[in-house]
Enzyme design. Structure first.
Site, PDB file in Angstrom:
ATOM      1  N   PHE A 214       0.805  -1.222   0.000  1.00  0.00           N
ATOM      2  CA  PHE A 214       0.000   0.000   0.000  1.00  0.00           C
ATOM      3  C   PHE A 214       0.829   1.258   0.000  1.00  0.00           C
ATOM      4  O   PHE A 214       2.030   1.235   0.283  1.00  0.00           O
ATOM      5  CB  PHE A 214      -0.936   0.026   1.219  1.00  0.00           C
ATOM      6  CG  PHE A 214      -0.225  -0.018   2.559  1.00  0.00           C
ATOM      7  CD1 PHE A 214       0.319   1.124   3.128  1.00  0.00           C
ATOM      8  CD2 PHE A 214      -0.100  -1.222   3.254  1.00  0.00           C
ATOM      9  CE1 PHE A 214       0.969   1.076   4.361  1.00  0.00           C
ATOM     10  CE2 PHE A 214       0.561  -1.278   4.489  1.00  0.00           C
ATOM     11  CZ  PHE A 214       1.091  -0.130   5.044  1.00  0.00           C
ATOM     12  N   PRO A 360       3.059  -1.277  10.902  1.00  0.00           N
ATOM     13  CA  PRO A 360       1.742  -0.843  10.434  1.00  0.00           C
ATOM     14  C   PRO A 360       0.634  -1.689  11.057  1.00  0.00           C
ATOM     15  O   PRO A 360       0.872  -2.836  11.440  1.00  0.00           O
ATOM     16  CB  PRO A 360       1.814  -1.095   8.925  1.00  0.00           C
ATOM     17  CG  PRO A 360       2.751  -2.243   8.794  1.00  0.00           C
ATOM     18  CD  PRO A 360       3.774  -2.090   9.903  1.00  0.00           C
ATOM     19  N   GLY A 361      -0.563  -1.098  11.182  1.00  0.00           N
ATOM     20  CA  GLY A 361      -1.695  -1.825  11.737  1.00  0.00           C
ATOM     21  C   GLY A 361      -2.586  -2.353  10.627  1.00  0.00           C
ATOM     22  O   GLY A 361      -2.484  -3.499  10.194  1.00  0.00           O
ATOM     23  N   SER A 362      -3.461  -1.477  10.134  1.00  0.00           N
ATOM     24  CA  SER A 362      -4.310  -1.810   8.987  1.00  0.00           C
ATOM     25  C   SER A 362      -4.867  -0.499   8.472  1.00  0.00           C
ATOM     26  O   SER A 362      -4.590   0.561   9.036  1.00  0.00           O
ATOM     27  CB  SER A 362      -5.453  -2.746   9.385  1.00  0.00           C
ATOM     28  OG  SER A 362      -6.478  -2.002  10.052  1.00  0.00           O
ATOM     29  N   MET A 363      -5.665  -0.560   7.419  1.00  0.00           N
ATOM     30  CA  MET A 363      -6.221   0.682   6.878  1.00  0.00           C
ATOM     31  C   MET A 363      -7.269   1.295   7.813  1.00  0.00           C
ATOM     32  O   MET A 363      -7.723   2.416   7.591  1.00  0.00           O
ATOM     33  CB  MET A 363      -6.797   0.455   5.477  1.00  0.00           C
ATOM     34  CG  MET A 363      -7.875  -0.596   5.411  1.00  0.00           C
ATOM     35  SD  MET A 363      -8.719  -0.595   3.803  1.00  0.00           S
ATOM     36  CE  MET A 363      -7.727  -1.721   2.871  1.00  0.00           C
ATOM     37  N   SER A 367      -0.917   2.787  13.032  1.00  0.00           N
ATOM     38  CA  SER A 367       0.402   2.224  12.790  1.00  0.00           C
ATOM     39  C   SER A 367       1.346   2.841  13.810  1.00  0.00           C
ATOM     40  O   SER A 367       1.063   3.917  14.345  1.00  0.00           O
ATOM     41  CB  SER A 367       0.861   2.536  11.368  1.00  0.00           C
ATOM     42  OG  SER A 367       0.019   1.901  10.431  1.00  0.00           O
ATOM     43  N   HIS A 384       6.352  -6.990  11.896  1.00  0.00           N
ATOM     44  CA  HIS A 384       6.352  -6.024  10.791  1.00  0.00           C
ATOM     45  C   HIS A 384       4.922  -5.589  10.491  1.00  0.00           C
ATOM     46  O   HIS A 384       4.634  -5.039   9.444  1.00  0.00           O
ATOM     47  CB  HIS A 384       7.001  -6.635   9.560  1.00  0.00           C
ATOM     48  CG  HIS A 384       6.109  -7.594   8.821  1.00  0.00           C
ATOM     49  ND1 HIS A 384       5.410  -8.590   9.459  1.00  0.00           N
ATOM     50  CD2 HIS A 384       5.780  -7.691   7.522  1.00  0.00           C
ATOM     51  CE1 HIS A 384       4.700  -9.259   8.558  1.00  0.00           C
ATOM     52  NE2 HIS A 384       4.902  -8.734   7.378  1.00  0.00           N
ATOM     53  N   GLY A 385       4.009  -5.858  11.436  1.00  0.00           N
ATOM     54  CA  GLY A 385       2.626  -5.463  11.242  1.00  0.00           C
ATOM     55  C   GLY A 385       1.798  -6.082  12.342  1.00  0.00           C
ATOM     56  O   GLY A 385       2.333  -6.518  13.377  1.00  0.00           O
ATOM     57  N   ALA A 386       0.489  -6.099  12.104  1.00  0.00           N
ATOM     58  CA  ALA A 386      -0.411  -6.723  13.060  1.00  0.00           C
ATOM     59  C   ALA A 386      -0.496  -8.218  12.769  1.00  0.00           C
ATOM     60  O   ALA A 386      -0.666  -9.039  13.665  1.00  0.00           O
ATOM     61  CB  ALA A 386      -1.795  -6.086  12.959  1.00  0.00           C
TER      62      ALA A 386
HETATM   63  P1  5GP Z   1       3.045  -8.278   4.897  1.00  0.00           P
HETATM   64  O1  5GP Z   1       4.371  -7.635   4.748  1.00  0.00           O
HETATM   65  O2  5GP Z   1       3.142  -9.562   5.654  1.00  0.00           O
HETATM   66  O3  5GP Z   1       2.424  -8.471   3.589  1.00  0.00           O
HETATM   67  O4  5GP Z   1       2.109  -7.297   5.728  1.00  0.00           O
HETATM   68  C1  5GP Z   1       2.574  -6.369   6.658  1.00  0.00           C
HETATM   69  C2  5GP Z   1       1.515  -5.802   7.563  1.00  0.00           C
HETATM   70  O5  5GP Z   1       0.945  -4.632   6.978  1.00  0.00           O
HETATM   71  C3  5GP Z   1       0.283  -6.614   7.898  1.00  0.00           C
HETATM   72  O6  5GP Z   1       0.545  -7.565   8.877  1.00  0.00           O
HETATM   73  C4  5GP Z   1      -0.704  -5.561   8.391  1.00  0.00           C
HETATM   74  O7  5GP Z   1      -0.621  -5.370   9.798  1.00  0.00           O
HETATM   75  C5  5GP Z   1      -0.225  -4.304   7.706  1.00  0.00           C
HETATM   76  N1  5GP Z   1      -1.207  -3.779   6.751  1.00  0.00           N
HETATM   77  C6  5GP Z   1      -1.840  -4.461   5.764  1.00  0.00           C
HETATM   78  N2  5GP Z   1      -2.633  -3.628   5.067  1.00  0.00           N
HETATM   79  C7  5GP Z   1      -2.481  -2.391   5.609  1.00  0.00           C
HETATM   80  C8  5GP Z   1      -3.012  -1.102   5.302  1.00  0.00           C
HETATM   81  O8  5GP Z   1      -3.792  -0.917   4.380  1.00  0.00           O
HETATM   82  N3  5GP Z   1      -2.608  -0.058   6.081  1.00  0.00           N
HETATM   83  C9  5GP Z   1      -1.729  -0.215   7.105  1.00  0.00           C
HETATM   84  N4  5GP Z   1      -1.376   0.865   7.823  1.00  0.00           N
HETATM   85  N5  5GP Z   1      -1.214  -1.421   7.418  1.00  0.00           N
HETATM   86  C10 5GP Z   1      -1.581  -2.488   6.676  1.00  0.00           C
HETATM   87 MN    MN Z   2       5.565  -6.884   3.271  1.00  0.00          MN
END
Ligand code: 5GP
Ligand code: MN
Ligand code: MN
Length: 460
Positions: A214, A360-363, A367, A384-386
């Site tokens: 994203f 990052p958290g999610s949309m 984050s 590296h995220g949620a």
């Molecule tokens: P990955 O690298 O495993 O594909 O994902 C990384 C992390 O990005 C996910 O675990 C999730 O927490 C976060 N993430 C996914 N989509 C979004 C988004 O649209 N906005 C934000 N801020 N974080 C996201």
């Molecule tokens: Mn990734």
């Protein structure tokens, strides 16, 4: 099943029953987060990897955003090896990573021009209104030396949008890229179409890619560590933007080629590893693999840089000459030297002492900008995220609940090329970020610096 599992209320310890001599893998996971057996199986199998010609796994650790991976290695795995490397423990999206910028633009002023911003970004990100052209020498220098090499060979911004002066800013900012964005690669990995002399046009550069990659505009919602935030140029109320993308087709090419090669290099006399994950031990091949991986990683650094340039350029078109400095750019899929061996992270953010960590958290959730504490038991790595709690498939099919409210989509401004992305990537697909981050603060892996709230998210 087939696993020896213990839990102390925060950390799971797992081991294959069939292989009691393998090192036990650890997973930091607070009791309120979902657990998937398959991810534990994958983690235990990773810890039990061995090769008849030597090399060993020293330590395996997983982050709380840990969930099953498609290719046999769980997302959120960190593995320390000696005398061998494991290409599958990085995967094919080599140097997928996060990049964070801040901009001194009032959020109200930005939102007042939302539509104009969205239209321009849609053109750049989805409909190719940008044209990425550069000299073959710049591309070669990038693949061989990373961002500093690319900057030396670049006279103007390859997006053709900014003045030469901006290259000075890019140069200064490469100090805020993990390892300077400079790995030792091998330009012969350049895709055939891009190998000839002259001006080359690479349609893959400056593209987000599918899935959960994203570009997101955010607001700095709260600053918790004032001293560090100030040192990193971050203030409450600022506009911010985050880029999540990787090495696109370049990483796929390198990753797939080497996954075939490691399989082919497996000794005919030994049984195939049940997990489908193959380590590489021949020192010459290890060197060659690491160079190929570094090549794709260099490409990913430029891909994120150019995506951020698209945003920065669009902000400048609408709001005048804003600086929009880089806070940090950090990979979460990469192999690097570590204590006499190697550390492979697959979906884990380096959390070395005093280094910025981006989670990052999610949309629809916040984050986090954190600082690492270099925790050795956690292999200096954070989530590296949620982490995904529900698969794409379970989000989009099978009588799943599609109401906006149940998906957590109320108030979310998602600009997606594909309509289904909104649902597959809805906030309800992800684990609660507060708990993921909180458990890592408690375990002395990271400390909070600032929180960011999403304003709009672009997803292909
Ligand atoms: P990955 O690298 O495993 O594909 O994902 C990384 C992390 O990005 C996910 O675990 C999730 O927490 C976060 N993430 C996914 N989509 C979004 C988004 O649209 N906005 C934000 N801020 N974080 C996201
Ligand atoms: Mn990734
Ligand atoms: Mn990725």
């Amino acid at each position: 099943e087939g696993l020896d599992v213990t839990y102390d209320g925060r950390v799971y310890t797992v081991r294959l029953l069939a292989d009691p001599h393998a090192p036990a893998a650890e997973v930091l996971l607070p009791p309120d987060l979902p657990v998937e057996g398959k991810a534990f199986q994958q983690l235990a199998a990773l810890a039990a990897l061995h090769h008849p010609d030597g090399g060993r796994v020293k330590q395996v650790r997983a982050t709380p955003d840990f969930h099953p991976g498609d290719s046999g290695v769980a997302i959120g795995s960190v593995v320390h090896t000696e005398g061998m490397v494991v290409p599958g423990a990085v995967g094919t999206d080599i140097n997928c990573g996060m990049r964070l910028h801040v901009a001194d633009i009032p959020v109200d002023a930005f939102l007042a021009r939302r539509d104009a911003f969205v239209e321009r970004m849609k053109g750049h990100c989805f409909f190719g209104t940008r044209d990425v052209a550069q000299g073959s020498r710049a591309l070669e220098a990038l693949l061989r030396d990373g961002l500093p090499g690319w900057l030396l060979e670049t006279q103007e911004n390859p997006l053709g949008m900014s003045a030469r002066a901006d290259l000075g800013q890019l140069d200064r900012e490469s100090a805020r890229v993990y390892l300077g964005g400079a790995l030792e690669g091998d330009p012969s990995w350049a895709p055939t179409g891009l190998r000839r002399e002259g001006v080359v046009r690479d349609p893959g550069l400056a593209t987000i890619g599918g899935g959960n990659h994203f570009v997101e505009v955010q607001r700095v919602e709260a600053v918790v560590d004032r001293a560090r935030a100030r040192a990193w140029g971050v203030r409450e109320g600022q506009l911010a933007f985050m880029v999540h993308s990787g090495s696109r087709d370049m990483g796929k090419h390198v990753g797939r080629t080497w996954q075939e090669r490691v399989r082919a290099a497996w000794p005919a006399s030994a049984p195939f590893p049940e997990s489908g994950i193959f380590p590489l031990v021949d020192p010459e091949k290890v060197r060659e693999y690491l160079k190929a991986e570094a090549t794709a990683a260099n490409y990913a650094f430029l891909n994120r840089l150019l995506l951020a340039e698209l945003v920065r350029h669009t902000l400048r078109e609408l709001f005048g000459d804003v600086e929009a400095p880089l806070v940090y750019d950090v990979p979460h899929n990469i192999t690097l030297p570590w204590e006499g061996g190697w550390l492979a992270r697959k979906g884990a953010c380096p959390a070395e002492d005093e280094q910025p960590v981006i989670i990052p958290g999610s949309m629809g959730a916040e984050s986090y900008l954190m600082r690492g504490l270099g925790n050795a038991r956690a292999l200096a790595s954070a989530s590296h995220g949620a982490g995904r709690a529900r698969s794409r498939f379970s989000m989009s099919r099978g009588g799943a609940e599609h109401r906006e409210e149940a998906l957590g989509l109320t108030g979310v401004d998602c600009i997606a090329l594909r309509a289904e992305r909104r649902i597959e990537e809805a906030p309800a697909a992800y684990k609660p970020i507060g708990s993921v981050v909180g458990s890592q603060v408690e375990a002395d892996i990271v400390r909070e610096v600032a929180r960011l709230r999403p304003l709009m998210t672009f997803k292909a």
